[in-house]
Design a protein around this motif. Structure first.
Motif, mmCIF file in Angstrom:
data_model
loop_
_atom_site.group_PDB
_atom_site.id
_atom_site.type_symbol
_atom_site.label_atom_id
_atom_site.label_comp_id
_atom_site.label_asym_id
_atom_site.label_seq_id
_atom_site.Cartn_x
_atom_site.Cartn_y
_atom_site.Cartn_z
ATOM 1 N N UNK A 22 0.825 -1.200 0.000
ATOM 2 C CA UNK A 22 0.000 0.000 0.000
ATOM 3 C C UNK A 22 0.863 1.255 0.000
ATOM 4 N N UNK A 23 1.938 1.257 0.743
ATOM 5 C CA UNK A 23 2.847 2.409 0.774
ATOM 6 C C UNK A 23 3.461 2.632 -0.604
ATOM 7 N N UNK A 24 3.870 1.563 -1.258
ATOM 8 C CA UNK A 24 4.437 1.697 -2.609
ATOM 9 C C UNK A 24 3.415 2.295 -3.565
ATOM 10 N N UNK A 25 2.187 1.809 -3.495
ATOM 11 C CA UNK A 25 1.116 2.296 -4.357
ATOM 12 C C UNK A 25 0.858 3.781 -4.096
ATOM 13 N N UNK A 26 0.759 4.157 -2.839
ATOM 14 C CA UNK A 26 0.520 5.559 -2.495
ATOM 15 C C UNK A 26 1.672 6.451 -2.938
#
Length: 159
Positions: A40-44
């Protein structure tokens, strides 16, 4: 009183196995949550980087027609880098390669004539727009546009 004297070795193996099984489940569950959080952090981060690229993007025109004209001018001159800047940020690299290929294949004049024949699609409007190239009552190709909401400039989404 020693509890282990009254417990059979089989019971100890069962209890030990259950403890190990619970530990493995807890570990994998924690690992799964960690991987989900990391994904999720990578996506954000990708979304934030894309938003920043759009904020800094200054290529395009106030109208889809203007953007198409700027693209055609750069393409006619063989300026692959500039021509690709008129595409939406996430497709600039893809179209830089395509434009370079079109030029190497001597398709420039043919494609410029094709793009200049584009006419508006009546269903267009809002932050999206479309132009079509017609021949003998059939659509040969469509050019899709979208508006950069940060700069208000129109970008080519797809040729």
């Amino acid at each position: 009183m020693n509890i282990f004297k009254k417990t059979s070795p089989t019971s100890l193996w069962i209890v030990g196995g259950l403890v190990v099984l619970v530990g493995i489940c807890w570990y994998l569950g924690g690992w799964s949550r960690l991987m989900t959080y990391w994904s999720q952090r990578q996506y954000l981060n990708k979304i934030e980087n894309l938003k920043e690229a759009y904020r800094q993007d200054t290529y395009g025109a106030a109208t889809p027609e203007g953007t198409l004209k700027l693209f055609i001018d750069a393409f006619q001159k063989g300026d692959v880098e500039l021509a690709s800047k008129y595409f939406v940020v996430e497709k600039q690299e893809e179209y830089r390669d395509k434009i370079g290929s079109w030029i190497k294949l001597n398709k420039r004049d043919e494609l410029v004539l094709l793009f200049k024949r584009a006419s508006w699609n009546d269903a267009s409007g809002g932050d999206k727009d479309e132009m079509d190239v017609w021949e003998s009552g059939e659509i040969l190709t469509s050019i899709f546009f979208s508006k950069n909401t940060y700069s208000g400039l129109w970008k080519i989404e797809q040729l």
